[in-house]
Design an enzyme around this catalytic site. Structure first.
Site, PDB file in Angstrom:
ATOM      1  N   ASP A 139     -16.853 -11.894 -23.192  1.00  0.00           N
ATOM      2  CA  ASP A 139     -17.505 -11.923 -21.883  1.00  0.00           C
ATOM      3  C   ASP A 139     -18.976 -12.323 -21.985  1.00  0.00           C
ATOM      4  O   ASP A 139     -19.435 -13.223 -21.280  1.00  0.00           O
ATOM      5  CB  ASP A 139     -17.378 -10.560 -21.201  1.00  0.00           C
ATOM      6  CG  ASP A 139     -15.951 -10.070 -21.138  1.00  0.00           C
ATOM      7  OD1 ASP A 139     -15.041 -10.917 -21.222  1.00  0.00           O
ATOM      8  OD2 ASP A 139     -15.743  -8.856 -21.018  1.00  0.00           O
TER       9      ASP A 139
ATOM     10  N   GLY B  40       0.826  -1.194   0.000  1.00  0.00           N
ATOM     11  CA  GLY B  40       0.000   0.000   0.000  1.00  0.00           C
ATOM     12  C   GLY B  40       0.859   1.242   0.000  1.00  0.00           C
ATOM     13  O   GLY B  40       2.062   1.182   0.304  1.00  0.00           O
TER      14      GLY B  40
ATOM     15  N   HIS C 263       7.607  -7.272  -3.362  1.00  0.00           N
ATOM     16  CA  HIS C 263       6.385  -7.654  -4.080  1.00  0.00           C
ATOM     17  C   HIS C 263       6.624  -8.948  -4.863  1.00  0.00           C
ATOM     18  O   HIS C 263       7.055  -8.913  -6.014  1.00  0.00           O
ATOM     19  CB  HIS C 263       5.964  -6.548  -5.053  1.00  0.00           C
ATOM     20  CG  HIS C 263       5.452  -5.312  -4.385  1.00  0.00           C
ATOM     21  ND1 HIS C 263       4.141  -5.167  -4.000  1.00  0.00           N
ATOM     22  CD2 HIS C 263       6.084  -4.166  -4.026  1.00  0.00           C
ATOM     23  CE1 HIS C 263       3.978  -3.980  -3.441  1.00  0.00           C
ATOM     24  NE2 HIS C 263       5.146  -3.360  -3.426  1.00  0.00           N
TER      25      HIS C 263
ATOM     26  N   CYS D 178       5.169  -6.247   1.663  1.00  0.00           N
ATOM     27  CA  CYS D 178       5.465  -4.807   1.669  1.00  0.00           C
ATOM     28  C   CYS D 178       4.774  -4.130   2.860  1.00  0.00           C
ATOM     29  O   CYS D 178       5.117  -4.403   3.999  1.00  0.00           O
ATOM     30  CB  CYS D 178       5.075  -4.182   0.335  1.00  0.00           C
ATOM     31  SG  CYS D 178       5.807  -2.548   0.069  1.00  0.00           S
ATOM     32  N   TYR D 179       3.777  -3.277   2.650  1.00  0.00           N
ATOM     33  CA  TYR D 179       3.090  -2.631   3.768  1.00  0.00           C
ATOM     34  C   TYR D 179       2.488  -3.679   4.702  1.00  0.00           C
ATOM     35  O   TYR D 179       2.543  -3.533   5.930  1.00  0.00           O
ATOM     36  CB  TYR D 179       1.992  -1.698   3.251  1.00  0.00           C
ATOM     37  CG  TYR D 179       1.250  -0.971   4.356  1.00  0.00           C
ATOM     38  CD1 TYR D 179       1.734   0.228   4.869  1.00  0.00           C
ATOM     39  CD2 TYR D 179       0.075  -1.490   4.896  1.00  0.00           C
ATOM     40  CE1 TYR D 179       1.068   0.892   5.897  1.00  0.00           C
ATOM     41  CE2 TYR D 179      -0.596  -0.839   5.924  1.00  0.00           C
ATOM     42  CZ  TYR D 179      -0.090   0.351   6.416  1.00  0.00           C
ATOM     43  OH  TYR D 179      -0.749   0.996   7.444  1.00  0.00           O
TER      44      TYR D 179
ATOM     45  N   LYS E  35     -10.108 -11.729 -17.152  1.00  0.00           N
ATOM     46  CA  LYS E  35     -10.329 -12.050 -18.571  1.00  0.00           C
ATOM     47  C   LYS E  35      -9.711 -13.389 -18.967  1.00  0.00           C
ATOM     48  O   LYS E  35     -10.338 -14.179 -19.678  1.00  0.00           O
ATOM     49  CB  LYS E  35      -9.763 -10.930 -19.444  1.00  0.00           C
ATOM     50  CG  LYS E  35      -9.878 -11.180 -20.943  1.00  0.00           C
ATOM     51  CD  LYS E  35     -11.306 -11.074 -21.429  1.00  0.00           C
ATOM     52  CE  LYS E  35     -11.740  -9.640 -21.539  1.00  0.00           C
ATOM     53  NZ  LYS E  35     -13.046  -9.482 -22.223  1.00  0.00           N
TER      54      LYS E  35
ATOM     55  N   GLU F  13       4.464 -10.767  -6.182  1.00  0.00           N
ATOM     56  CA  GLU F  13       3.443 -10.966  -7.191  1.00  0.00           C
ATOM     57  C   GLU F  13       3.821 -10.435  -8.569  1.00  0.00           C
ATOM     58  O   GLU F  13       3.217 -10.811  -9.583  1.00  0.00           O
ATOM     59  CB  GLU F  13       2.119 -10.329  -6.741  1.00  0.00           C
ATOM     60  CG  GLU F  13       2.073  -8.816  -6.737  1.00  0.00           C
ATOM     61  CD  GLU F  13       2.619  -8.180  -5.471  1.00  0.00           C
ATOM     62  OE1 GLU F  13       2.333  -6.997  -5.234  1.00  0.00           O
ATOM     63  OE2 GLU F  13       3.348  -8.869  -4.721  1.00  0.00           O
TER      64      GLU F  13
END
Length: 526
Positions: A236, A63, A178, A90-91, A381, A180
């Site tokens: 979609d 964050g 991070h 992180c945060y 998606k 990710e």
């Protein structure tokens, strides 16, 4: 208006607590790539409410705040004492540290971007099997200098003495960086180690689970009533319709609204390809004049979006009346292909700011008479495409590039007219044709073609001065539309597209390339 967002009681769920991170959605996607189901919740949610969801693990995102800022997000200590495995990033890592008695220094020890990480305990739960030296992605100003009691420090950097820690007994883990993002070279492996080793989860979430679960939920929601689904020609709505059709069969009627805002050849594709693939009942409504009349004189993009959303629903209400007259039973449900990024960008789900309204989410009239069925609302998606493959939809539908619900209406900067739509359709068709010829359809996420209708540029064509419209090419690469980068297309392809558009499309004398990432720009111009 009623919107039903099904819970997932049968799944092992990982909660991603969002502290305002730009990567919160990416964390959720990475967890799902590990075949474990994840959901995002805001950090403002009370801990008791989080635990009531019975999560099998919790991940605390990064964050923008400092843990020392007044009003910075906090979590109660009870979260870490509930016996649920927790992974702070992180945060979230720093918040775990100070909440449990560790030390976080506001010393100006900043690290941003790629940073060498030194693993000090190779056999740890998170780092086993990864190199002792690895590159990670840092973004922080504060730094942890002492781990909480009972925690083992497992990594450091040249600047930060405690860049990762673990407590296997309490199943609490954290890293300063991070994992990710792809720039953290072993980030996915670290995340999977937390999920499989730290939290003891199994990689069992698959598209088959999604299909089976959603079919059961749709049957329960719709019962013996009827539903209609708006087909836009995109991935979609096609996957949503196919999923609902698998659940309720001929209780579903698909409606294709030809609002005149589609790309060249798309109406024919919907009428032929989708019906052939699914066998659903399809009603085609020609509403081109209605939409053009409603949009006449309107240039503001948000107003255009809301008008298109409003007229779309009104056409559906008309179609509903006609279906009832033909078939008898009342139609009580409207199926929409709303995706998770639609929800997030419209300000839903995580308390984020509204970036734009979406006619599937924020642009619907308050007096809508349907209950919404949104079976894809929690999916990204790429997951929707996998569900489409699981349902047996043909490749040309499943792999089709994204196209906005409001259609070309938001790819014309300025008033929407039939002449401008026809012009843009031709330019768009040329760009798509050349990208396909070059084999680039899978290399880019999508390539919006934008008409700057209210802008004129001087040109020279046929030995004479012209005063025509510019066309913008917006090729972007992305995984889920939450973030995107502009695609570096070969110059020869760009040259071919530009030459053909300026030669073949009347009133266009200039083609320009949009080379802006997201953020700061959005994918669409309006």
């Amino acid at each position: 208006m009623t919107s039903v967002t099904p819970d997932h009681p049968a799944l092992d769920t990982v909660l991603v607590v969002d502290f305002g991170a730009q990567y919160a959605q990416l964390i959720a996607r990475r967890v799902r790539e590990a075949r474990v189901y994840s959901e995002i919740v805001p950090s403002s949610m009370p801990v008791a409410e989080m635990l009531a969801k019975n999560p099998k693990a919790i991940i605390l995102s990064g964050g923008p705040s400092s843990v020392y800022e007044e009003g910075a997000p906090r979590l109660g200590r009870e979260l870490f004492e509930a016996g649920v495995p927790v992974f702070g990033m992180c945060y979230g890592f720093q918040l775990m540290a100070i909440t449990l008695g560790g030390t976080v220094d506001n010393s100006g020890a900043r690290e941003y971007g790629r940073t060498p990480l030194h693993v000090t305990k190779n056999g740890s739960t998170l780092f086993e099997g990864t190199p002792a030296e690895q590159s990670v992605w840092m973004s922080h100003g504060d730094a942890c200098s002492a781990a909480p009691e009972g925690f083992t420090v497992t990594a450091s950097t040249d600047v930060v003495p405690v860049a990762a820690f673990e407590n296997d007994e309490r199943k609490l883990y954290g890293v300063q960086y991070h994992p990710e993002v792809l720039h953290s070279t072993h980030g996915q492996q670290i995340l999977e180690h937390f999920l499989y080793r730290g939290a003891g989860l199994a990689p069992t979430w698959t598209t088959t689970n999604v299909v089976d679960e959603q079919i059961a939920l749709i049957k329960e929601q719709v019962g013996d009533k009827r539903a209609i689904c708006g087909l836009s020609g995109g991935v979609d709505s096609a996957v949503a319709a196919a999923l609902v059709a698998r659940a309720i069969g001929d209780q579903l009627t698909c409606v294709y609204v030809d609002h005149g805002l589609m790309r060249k050849g798309e109406t024919e594709q919907v009428e032929k390809d989708f019906v052939a693939a699914t066998g659903v009942k399809l009603k085609v409504v020609d509403a081109q004049e209605r939409f053009l009349t409603a949009l006449a004189g309107v240039s503001d993009p948000e107003t255009k979006r809301k008008i298109i959303g409003r007229e779309f629903i009104r056409v559906f209400e008309q179609a509903q009346a006609e279906i009832i007259a033909d078939e008898g039973p009342a139609v009580g449900f409207l199926v929409q292909g709303t995706l998770y990024p639609d929800v997030v960008e419209s300000g839903g789900g995580t308390g984020t700011a509204n970036i734009k309204s979406h006619h599937n989410v924020g642009g619907l009239p308050d007096d809508i008479e349907f209950e919404l069925v949104e079976p894809l609302r929690k999916l990204f998606k790429d997951e929707v495409r996998m569900v489409g493959q699981e349902l047996g939809l043909p490749e040309e539908i499943v792999q089709r590039q994204p196209f906005p619900g409001p259609g070309l209406g938001i790819r014309i900067v300025g008033e929407v007219t039939k002449e401008r739509l026809d012009l843009l359709r031709e330019a768009d068709a040329i760009a798509r044709e050349e990208l396909t010829k070059a084999g680039l359809d899978r290399e880019i996420w999508q390539c919006p073609v934008v008409l700057l209708a209210d802008v004129r540029s001087v040109g020279v064509q046929g030995d004479g001065r012209t005063y025509g419209h510019p066309i913008v090419l917006r090729p972007v690469s992305s995984e889920d539309a939450m973030t995107a980068d502009w695609s570096r297309l070969p110059y020869e392809v760009l040259a071919k597209i530009s030459t053909r558009i300026t030669n073949e499309v009347k009133d266009v004398n200039r083609v320009v390339l949009d080379c802006t990432s997201k953020p700061p720009g959005t994918i669409e111009w309006e």
